[in-house]
Structures are given as C-alpha cells and as structure tokens.
Enzyme design. Structure first.
Site, PDB file in Angstrom:
ATOM      1  N   ILE A  37       3.672  -3.704   6.196  1.00  0.00           N
ATOM      2  CA  ILE A  37       3.127  -2.667   6.490  1.00  0.00           C
ATOM      3  C   ILE A  37       3.378  -1.799   5.332  1.00  0.00           C
ATOM      4  O   ILE A  37       4.670  -1.838   4.603  1.00  0.00           O
ATOM      5  CB  ILE A  37       4.075  -1.887   7.504  1.00  0.00           C
ATOM      6  CG1 ILE A  37       3.814  -2.772   8.820  1.00  0.00           C
ATOM      7  CG2 ILE A  37       3.734  -0.522   7.939  1.00  0.00           C
ATOM      8  CD1 ILE A  37       5.026  -2.463   9.912  1.00  0.00           C
ATOM      9  N   HIS A  38       2.314  -0.851   4.740  1.00  0.00           N
ATOM     10  CA  HIS A  38       2.637  -0.274   3.620  1.00  0.00           C
ATOM     11  C   HIS A  38       1.841   1.016   3.563  1.00  0.00           C
ATOM     12  O   HIS A  38       2.310   1.953   2.435  1.00  0.00           O
ATOM     13  CB  HIS A  38       2.652  -0.989   2.214  1.00  0.00           C
ATOM     14  CG  HIS A  38       1.135  -1.119   1.794  1.00  0.00           C
ATOM     15  ND1 HIS A  38       0.305  -1.971   2.373  1.00  0.00           N
ATOM     16  CD2 HIS A  38       0.407  -0.352   1.107  1.00  0.00           C
ATOM     17  CE1 HIS A  38      -0.641  -1.909   1.842  1.00  0.00           C
ATOM     18  NE2 HIS A  38      -0.879  -0.951   1.030  1.00  0.00           N
ATOM     19  N   ARG A  39       0.918   1.262   4.507  1.00  0.00           N
ATOM     20  CA  ARG A  39      -0.018   2.427   4.291  1.00  0.00           C
ATOM     21  C   ARG A  39       0.713   3.568   4.652  1.00  0.00           C
ATOM     22  O   ARG A  39       1.704   3.697   5.549  1.00  0.00           O
ATOM     23  CB  ARG A  39      -1.038   2.105   5.547  1.00  0.00           C
ATOM     24  CG  ARG A  39      -2.493   2.525   5.402  1.00  0.00           C
ATOM     25  CD  ARG A  39      -3.184   2.471   4.099  1.00  0.00           C
ATOM     26  NE  ARG A  39      -3.538   1.044   3.867  1.00  0.00           N
ATOM     27  CZ  ARG A  39      -3.745   0.567   2.508  1.00  0.00           C
ATOM     28  NH1 ARG A  39      -3.733   1.674   1.445  1.00  0.00           N
ATOM     29  NH2 ARG A  39      -4.231  -0.566   2.241  1.00  0.00           N
ATOM     30  N   ARG A  43       8.290   1.107  -0.322  1.00  0.00           N
ATOM     31  CA  ARG A  43       7.895   2.263   0.444  1.00  0.00           C
ATOM     32  C   ARG A  43       8.463   2.212   2.163  1.00  0.00           C
ATOM     33  O   ARG A  43       8.945   2.908   2.566  1.00  0.00           O
ATOM     34  CB  ARG A  43       6.420   2.487   0.345  1.00  0.00           C
ATOM     35  CG  ARG A  43       5.929   3.706   1.443  1.00  0.00           C
ATOM     36  CD  ARG A  43       4.388   3.850   1.433  1.00  0.00           C
ATOM     37  NE  ARG A  43       4.198   5.241   1.436  1.00  0.00           N
ATOM     38  CZ  ARG A  43       3.425   5.763   0.357  1.00  0.00           C
ATOM     39  NH1 ARG A  43       3.012   5.459  -0.525  1.00  0.00           N
ATOM     40  NH2 ARG A  43       3.272   6.921   0.477  1.00  0.00           N
ATOM     41  N   ASP A  46      -1.523  -3.615   7.611  1.00  0.00           N
ATOM     42  CA  ASP A  46      -2.232  -2.764   7.452  1.00  0.00           C
ATOM     43  C   ASP A  46      -3.029  -2.584   5.878  1.00  0.00           C
ATOM     44  O   ASP A  46      -3.393  -1.521   5.495  1.00  0.00           O
ATOM     45  CB  ASP A  46      -1.493  -1.253   7.512  1.00  0.00           C
ATOM     46  CG  ASP A  46      -0.248  -1.021   6.726  1.00  0.00           C
ATOM     47  OD1 ASP A  46      -0.202  -1.812   5.770  1.00  0.00           O
ATOM     48  OD2 ASP A  46       0.318  -0.038   7.003  1.00  0.00           O
TER      49      ASP A  46
END
Ligand code: UD1
Ligand code: UDP
Length: 359
Positions: free
Chosen positions: A207-209, A240, A283
């Site tokens: 996940i990083h969006r 992030r 994502d």
C-alpha cells in the site's frame, strides 16, 4: 539504417522509474550517449540504491538530492535543478518515465528549453484527477514529442485527447524488466528462506497510494479488510505508509494474520514474493501488472486502474477500500481464464530505441 548517435538525458527519481530505466538504459548505451539524472525524489537505500546495484543501472551522472516535500515544493525544486543540468549538458533528447513528480518536472524543464521530450509509459489514464499521478501523466503527454505507450488502450486514450503524432504502442518496458529478471530472481533472491515462507502459504500486501495512506478513514478500512486474511501476510511497507500507520496509532501487529511487516524489498525479492503468494493485495500499478505476468490473482485496493488489461479473465479485481469487498475477493476462487499478452513481447526497449531515430 541507424542514425547519428544522440546525447540523451534520462531523468529518474522514484522506485518504479529505476526498474523501468534498467532495460532501456542497457540498450540505449550501445548506440547513444546517456546522461543519467537522479532527482533524489526517493533516497532511502531500499527505495533507490538497491535497484541500481541489483539491476546494474549505471551510476547517475547527476544526483540532484531533492528529497521529499509537498507537491509544489518537490516539483518546483526538481524543475529548477533539472533545468540547470540540461543547460549545462545540452542533450538532444530528454527521456522521462511514468507519472511521478520527477516525470512532470523533468518534462517541463526540457520542453521549456525546446528539447524534445520522450515519455516512456505514455497514455495511461485513471480518469481520476484527484490522483497526483493523473495530473503528471496528462501534462507530460501534452509536452512530449514521442509517446511510448505500453498498451493499445494507452494509444486509444491519447487518440481521444487528440494526440496521435508521435504516439506508438511499444509494449511495456516493465515486461522487459520482468522477463530479464525472472530467472535471476530465482537464483539470487533469498527472501523465502529469510522469512521462512512456503509457496502459496501467504498473501502479499503493498500500500502506498496517497488516497489510501493520507486518508485515515481509507487506511482504517483497508486494515479492517485485511482482518479477513486466512493466511499470514507479507507486507513490505513503503515509508509513507509506515508514517501513516504511526499516525493512526494502529499497531499492525494486533491484526493477527499480518506477520511479516518488513521494510521495502529489492526487485528480485519482490518478484519471488509475488510469484509465491496465494494472492496479491495492492494499490501499486507495477505490482498489479507483475501479478498478471505471473498468473497470481490480484486484489486492487483502488476504485480504478490504469492497467485495465489485468482485469481480463478475473485476474485482477478492483475492490477499493471496502472491508467487505476485500473479504469477498479473498474468498473468490482463483481465475481460470487465459491471460492475453497485452503488454508487448518483452522487446519494448528495442522498439523504443528504433523510434528514437525518428527524432
Ligand atoms: C511516488 C509517486 C507515485 C509512485 C511512488 C512509487 C508522486 C506524486 N508519487 O509516491 O506515483 O507510485 O512514488 O513508489 O510522484 N519517503 C521516505 N524515503 C524516501 C522517499 C520517500 O521516507 O526515500 C517518505 C517521505 O515521508 C515522503 C513520502 O515517503 O514524504 C512520500 O514520498 P514521495 O516521493 O513524495 O511519494 P511516494 O508516495 O513515494
Ligand atoms: N517493488 C519492489 N519492492 C517493494 C515494493 C515494490 O521492488 O518493496 C517493485 C515492484 O515489484 C514493481 C515496482 O516496485 O516493479 C512498483 O513500484 P511502486 O509500487 O512503488 O509504484 P507504482 O508502480 O505504483 O508507481
């Protein structure tokens, strides 16, 4: 017949750009002179240097050390520093990759200096202008003289925006990179032993969006959805996301099946983790495609995808952040449909080099 060798400035700065530039840079340097510029958008070893080492990408000629910041700040600093280098080096062509702030700033710096911009991975659209990447893509495509599209869909997207000149379906350089490294990863990666995991015995999560990390409600919902996992998860955590999770004060360890919370991994380790996962939840654009290349079912934690081809045959499911939809997708039987080769033939870089002669 091959034309005169060109002086080409390639601008990279973020993890997926290093992976995309590796196959192209290797070929480019056989005939042209490449000046490699690293903006420094990504700077942690496991988001940057590890890719240069493992994929044998030449040392950048310029490292701009821009680092992190708000969009305007980061894009502005890259613009300023890239311009300086372009003025000094005077390349005949500027190559930019993908859809990051590095991409847009690099393209803008070049276009204002009347240097032809070549966009690798042109024409992708999510049709969601809330994504910073969508803005970067649309503007970069506008500024580009040559647009290397990874898929037919990308060519069609550009056509609908009135961009036909210079647009070519070259296939995807990420598929080139994947094919080049698939066997290498089997020989070199030790990730399965390090984590003591067996093929098919875990889910892979990334996940990083921004829409998922910067919106605590969405992140909370995804974590709730991950509560439906019936096997451990391997979760290489983007910095992030690590920050966002800290802010949420949510101890991931309390979500029982999430056992392998690790730092971001190298590309060769990632290919192995993807190949042996029961399913992939992500994502990431690149990870969705690699799951498709490998025939591993993918659950995409977004409402839309630029890589619509991966949805064919049910290999990729768009579930957004709804915990129930995540649970349902986890329980779905694996797809049986074929996976048409819609990302080229693994020779995208060759096609791109041939097209550069048109400039
Ligand atoms: C960027 C791209 C995104 C791409 C992703 C690939 C933009 C707008 N986004 O997102 O399209 O999918 O790269 O991974 O360009 N950080 C570190 N160490 C680093 C780099 C970043 O700790 O080496 C942290 C910083 O807190 C930073 C945050 O991660 O503020 C976000 O980094 P940034 O490069 O702005 O965006 P990404 O989320 O990585
Ligand atoms: N990747 C990697 N290590 C990780 C996570 C991703 O090497 O810990 C690779 C992944 O295999 C793919 C690329 O990074 O090739 C995707 O980049 P990312 O998810 O950062 O960005 P996106 O593709 O969404 O722009």
């Amino acid at each position: 017949m091959a034309g005169t060798p060109l002086k080409i400035a390639s601008i990279v700065g973020a993890r997926p750009q290093f992976i995309k530039c590796a196959p192209l840079s290797r070929l480019l340097r056989q005939r042209h002179r490449e000046v490699l510029i690293h903006t420094g958008q990504h700077y942690d070893r496991d988001l940057s240097q590890i890719f240069f080492d493992q994929l044998e990408i030449p040392k950048p000629d310029f490292h701009l050390n821009v680092g992190s910041g708000n969009h305007g700040e980061q894009t502005g600093q890259i613009l300023e520093r890239v311009e300086e280098v372009l003025l000094q080096e005077n390349p005949q062509v500027v190559l930019v990759y993908g859809d990051t702030n590095t991409t847009l700033a690099g393209a803008l710096a070049a276009a204002k200096l009347w240097i032809p911009v070549v966009h690798v991975e042109a024409g992708l659209r999510s049709f969601n202008r809330n994504m910073p990447e969508e803005i970067n893509r649309v503007l970069t495509d506008r500024l580009s003289a040559l647009l290397f599209c990874p898929t037919k869909t990308a060519v069609d997207n550009l056509k609908k925006e009135g961009i036909t000149q210079g647009a070519h379906n070259t296939g995807d350089v990420m598929y080139d990179a994947f094919l080049y490294n698939a066997n290498r990863s089997e020989k070199i990666s030790t990730i399965s032993a390090r984590l003591s995991i067996q093929p098919g015995s875990y889910y892979l999560v990334t996940i990083h969006r921004a829409s998922n990390t910067d919106n605590p409600e969405n992140l909370r919902k995804i974590l709730k959805g991950l509560g439906h996992l019936d096997l451990p998860a391997v979760f290489p955590i983007h910095p992030r996301t690590r920050k966002a999770l800290k802010k949420l004060e949510k101890k991931l360890h309390s979500a029982k099946p999430l056992q392998h919370l690790i730092d971001p991994v190298s590309y060769l380790d990632m290919l192995i983790l993807e190949k042996n996962a029961r399913k992939v939840l992500t994502d990431s654009g690149g990870v969705q495609k690699e799951a498709y290349f490998l025939g591993v079912p993918c659950i995409t934690l977004r409402d839309e995808t630029e890589w619509v081809e991966t949805l064919q045959g049910g290999w990729n499911s768009l579930v957004g952040t709804d915990p129930r939809a995540i649970g349902l997708a986890l329980r779905k039987d694996p797809p049986r449909g074929s996976r048409p080769e819609t990302f080229g033939d693994g020779h995208a870089a060759e096609k791109m080099i041939a097209l550069l002669d048109q400039l």
